[in-house]
Structure formats: C-alpha cells, structure tokens
Design a protein around this motif. Structure first.
Motif, PDB file in Angstrom:
ATOM      1  N   GLY A  91      33.626  42.128  81.053  1.00  0.00           N
ATOM      2  CA  GLY A  91      34.488  43.296  81.034  1.00  0.00           C
ATOM      3  C   GLY A  91      35.839  43.071  80.407  1.00  0.00           C
ATOM      4  O   GLY A  91      36.745  43.903  80.552  1.00  0.00           O
ATOM      5  N   VAL A  92      36.029  41.962  79.682  1.00  0.00           N
ATOM      6  CA  VAL A  92      37.310  41.678  79.017  1.00  0.00           C
ATOM      7  C   VAL A  92      37.346  42.430  77.691  1.00  0.00           C
ATOM      8  O   VAL A  92      36.705  42.030  76.720  1.00  0.00           O
ATOM      9  N   THR A  93      38.086  43.509  77.646  1.00  0.00           N
ATOM     10  CA  THR A  93      38.157  44.314  76.423  1.00  0.00           C
ATOM     11  C   THR A  93      39.382  43.993  75.582  1.00  0.00           C
ATOM     12  O   THR A  93      39.499  44.486  74.467  1.00  0.00           O
ATOM     13  N   THR A  94      40.272  43.162  76.119  1.00  0.00           N
ATOM     14  CA  THR A  94      41.438  42.681  75.369  1.00  0.00           C
ATOM     15  C   THR A  94      41.649  41.217  75.708  1.00  0.00           C
ATOM     16  O   THR A  94      41.711  40.851  76.889  1.00  0.00           O
ATOM     17  N   LEU A  95      41.767  40.388  74.670  1.00  0.00           N
ATOM     18  CA  LEU A  95      41.858  38.941  74.857  1.00  0.00           C
ATOM     19  C   LEU A  95      43.042  38.372  74.085  1.00  0.00           C
ATOM     20  O   LEU A  95      43.256  38.724  72.923  1.00  0.00           O
ATOM     21  N   PHE A  96      43.793  37.474  74.739  1.00  0.00           N
ATOM     22  CA  PHE A  96      44.739  36.606  74.039  1.00  0.00           C
ATOM     23  C   PHE A  96      44.051  35.248  73.910  1.00  0.00           C
ATOM     24  O   PHE A  96      43.906  34.524  74.901  1.00  0.00           O
ATOM     25  N   ALA A  97      43.599  34.910  72.712  1.00  0.00           N
ATOM     26  CA  ALA A  97      42.959  33.612  72.493  1.00  0.00           C
ATOM     27  C   ALA A  97      43.991  32.516  72.752  1.00  0.00           C
ATOM     28  O   ALA A  97      45.096  32.551  72.202  1.00  0.00           O
ATOM     29  N   THR A  98      43.619  31.549  73.589  1.00  0.00           N
ATOM     30  CA  THR A  98      44.595  30.579  74.091  1.00  0.00           C
ATOM     31  C   THR A  98      44.315  29.192  73.535  1.00  0.00           C
ATOM     32  O   THR A  98      43.177  28.708  73.562  1.00  0.00           O
ATOM     33  N   THR A  99      45.382  28.559  73.054  1.00  0.00           N
ATOM     34  CA  THR A  99      45.290  27.209  72.502  1.00  0.00           C
ATOM     35  C   THR A  99      45.729  26.205  73.563  1.00  0.00           C
ATOM     36  O   THR A  99      46.004  26.558  74.708  1.00  0.00           O
ATOM     37  N   MET A 100      45.828  24.952  73.164  1.00  0.00           N
ATOM     38  CA  MET A 100      46.322  23.929  74.090  1.00  0.00           C
ATOM     39  C   MET A 100      47.060  22.860  73.307  1.00  0.00           C
ATOM     40  O   MET A 100      47.123  22.886  72.068  1.00  0.00           O
ATOM     41  N   THR A 101      47.646  21.915  74.025  1.00  0.00           N
ATOM     42  CA  THR A 101      48.384  20.821  73.407  1.00  0.00           C
ATOM     43  C   THR A 101      47.435  19.985  72.550  1.00  0.00           C
ATOM     44  O   THR A 101      46.455  19.424  73.052  1.00  0.00           O
ATOM     45  N   GLN A 102      47.759  19.940  71.258  1.00  0.00           N
ATOM     46  CA  GLN A 102      46.962  19.166  70.314  1.00  0.00           C
ATOM     47  C   GLN A 102      47.857  18.802  69.132  1.00  0.00           C
ATOM     48  O   GLN A 102      49.054  19.101  69.122  1.00  0.00           O
ATOM     49  N   SER A 103      47.299  18.159  68.121  1.00  0.00           N
ATOM     50  CA  SER A 103      48.085  17.811  66.935  1.00  0.00           C
ATOM     51  C   SER A 103      48.521  19.077  66.213  1.00  0.00           C
ATOM     52  O   SER A 103      47.896  20.144  66.336  1.00  0.00           O
TER      53      SER A 103
END
Length: 381
Positions: A91-103
């Motif tokens: 039911g997620v109709t809006t998403l903030f794609a989330t990153t993480m600590t990386q190079s």
C-alpha cells in the motif's frame, strides 16, 4: 482513463470519517462523500466495496529496499520495480528511496539510478539520504569507513545528480560543519533529520533539525541527567519522529510512550526496510555487509539490527495494536503527516483534486486492493 466509483466503503479520508461513502475518481479524486449523495453518471465504472475500509495511500519516507532490490544498487529498472512491489503488496503509493553510508562514487551511482527510475515511476517522489554525515558512535549498520562530517559540496552534488529530489537527510548535528549544512538544506527544500547521532540536548537546541530518524534507534538515548536526541525529539513540538513499528526495533510499550508524548500529528510510520523484505529468510546484504534474516528480523553477524523486513501495511496495523490508536489516528501517522511535512500537496488525504492513491482493507485489516493514480492493483501473494 475511465471514471471509477467505489461505493459503500467506510472511508477514512485523512480529514473525516464517512461511514458509508463513495469516491469517484480517474487519476485524481473527483468527488468523495456519503453514498446517498452519489448520482450515477454515464460511463461510471461502479465498484461495490461491501463495507470494507478505504484509507489514503501510504507514504514511506525511509525505505532502502525490498523484494531483492536496494536503492544503492543504482539500477533504475530495479528501483522502479521495487517501488511498484511496495505499492501493490504493502500500500505504499509514495516512496522516498533511501540510501546509506557508502563511498562517494556509490552514492553518485545511486542518485543517478533513482533519478532515472523516478522519471518513469511517479511512486518515487523523493530521496532520503541516510548518511554518510553521521556519528561513528551510533553508526548502527552503516559502514564506518565511509562516514564523513557534514559537507555542503557533496550534498549539493548528490542533490543535483538526483534531479533535485533529495527531500530528507539524516545527519549528526554535533559534527563540525553542521550549521552551513543545515542552512543549505533549509534553502533547498531538504528536511534536516537528526539520526545516527550522539548529540546532547544542548547541542540539539542549537540545531535546525526538525525530524528524527527512527526514534530511539542509533542515537543518544534519553537519561535522567541527559535527554539526548531521543529526549529532545520527545520534548520539542516541532520535531517529527519516525517509528519502526515491527516490535523488534522498539518494544510496544516504548512505541506507546512516543505516541502519547508526541501526539498523532508528529509521528511518521516508516519501514526502514532493506532488500530482504518480501524474500525468504536466510542470508542477504546491506551496504556490502552480510545480513542474516530470521524470525522477521534482519541482523549483521554481530547481532546489530540492520534495517527491517517490515511491510508498511503491517506497520499500519501494528501501531494500532501497540498503542490503541484508531484507524483515523493510524492514517494520520501513515499518510497525512508525511504529506504535510514534505509539502506533498497531491498526497496524504482522499479529497477532490488529490491523486487517487488509496488502500482498501477488509474488516480484519488485510490489504485487498491499492489504487495508485487511480489504477487498481492487488497484492501478489
């Protein structure tokens, strides 16, 4: 698109409750109200909801991945597929794609991939940069070798690569460079969120953060002589607080404490999910680190919780079970608050002119259908 009419639903619009209601919609909501106010029009495709429960589509501002995919992979087709699976299964109709600590290079790659995915999949409405500007003391499952102090130039670079889609950033306000960093965020429509932080209450009082990433988790906890990040978030009315309602990241009593202290209009449900969500238990991966999934928990080899495998529809039900919140209260925490905080003017409520993003649950709160921009989807499993 043909015009559809969903009739005889118990509708929680995010603003009011309609016990026996209808919604008329194409890509957008055209009308909503009591069913006795509906007047049939030629061409309307009528769907009888049979008394089931209709709520606004969910907004997840903190999700790294699921269904075998991760935003950090940087593959636009996979990121788009991931977002669509979250929509139809959770039911997620809006998403903030989330990153993480990386190079830097890996985050560059992720930003390009998310930007391309968002051009073709409007479910993706933004980016949440979780790190690398965090504290090593509370790194959680973030790899320490890539942690940096807040850096405006890098943030500007990533925002540009994303197509100016960065909406939320998790950082440690106690670190050098935070003031200029916060000023950049506020002047570019990015919400500064304290998280993975060892900040004291005094340091937080000098910060411009208005959001806290996964309250309680990976932050200086509150104690009787030092409120820390968690205490600050509890005390300040302007702070929005994320909650991971899987029962593992936070025990139910502490979820209830946060909701009672903050109120329903300052809590935002998130999943903080990683690629193993929706996949069989066993070995997975997060940021180049091995993750082991068992009993609905994802952990590193040392036992550290590594994101979640939580589905948003379960977070929605769990917050009611854990706190006694009503469906209307859960809608506030699952949809309305996120739309308000991030200026998602076409999202968050079921109202004329808004995008036709809606979830239909049966009376036992099992997800039956999701409408995304008016198009109907059913869960895959």
């Amino acid at each position: 698109m043909s015009v559809k009419v969903l009739k005889h639903a118990a509708i929680y619009t995010g603003e009011e409750f309609i016990a026996d209601g209808y919604v008329r919609f194409d890509e957008h909501v055209l009308a909503v109200g009591p069913v006795n106010e509906y007047h049939a029009q030629a061409g309307d495709e009528v769907i009888d909801a049979g008394g089931q429960i209709l709520v606004p589509g969910f907004i997840d501002v903190h999700s790294h991945g699921g269904y075998g995919f991760d935003a950090m992979d940087g593959d636009p087709d996979q990121i788009s597929t991931m977002a669509t699976k979250m929509m139809r299964n959770e039911g997620v109709t809006t998403l903030f794609a989330t990153t993480m600590t990386q190079s830097t290079e890996n985050i560059d790659h992720a930003m390009r991939g998310v930007a391309q995915a968002a051009e073709h999949n409007p479910i993706i409405q933004g980016v949440h940069l979780e790190g690398p500007f965090i504290s090593a003391i509370f790194k959680g499952a973030q790899p320490e070798e890539y942690i940096k102090n807040p850096n405006v130039e890098l943030l500007a670079q990533w925002n540009k690569l994303s197509g100016n889609r960065v909406k939320l950033i998790t950082y440690a306000p106690e670190d050098p460079g935070s003031q200029d960093f916060e000023d950049y965020c506020l002047s570019h429509g990015i919400v500064p969120s304290v998280g993975h932080s060892n900040a004291t209450r005094e340091q937080m009082l000098h910060s411009k953060a208005t959001h806290v990433t996964h309250l309680y988790n990976a932050q200086r906890e509150f104690k009787h002589r030092e409120p820390g990040v968690t205490g600050h978030a509890m005390l300040e009315d302007n702070m929005y607080a994320e909650l991971i309602c899987d029962g593992f990241h936070i025990v139910p009593d502490m979820i209830r404490l946060a909701v009672e202290q903050k109120g329903f209009n300052r809590i935002e449900l998130v999943t903080d999910s990683m690629r193993a969500k929706g996949m069989p238990e066993g070995e997975s991966e997060l940021g180049g680190q091995k993750v082991f999934v068992k009993d609905k928990q994802a952990r590193l080899s040392d036992g550290t919780l590594a994101g979640s495998v939580l589905q948003f529809k379960d977070a929605f039900v769990n917050v009611m079970k854990f706190t006694g919140a009503s469906i209307a209260d859960a809608v506030q925490m699952a949809s309305v608050n996120q739309a308000v905080e991030f200026g998602l003017d076409s999202k968050g409520t079921i109202a004329p002119g808004k995008d036709a993003d809606m979830n239909l649950f049966d009376r036992t709160l099992q997800l039956q259908k999701t409408f995304s921009f008016g198009k109907e989807y059913t869960p895959e499993v």
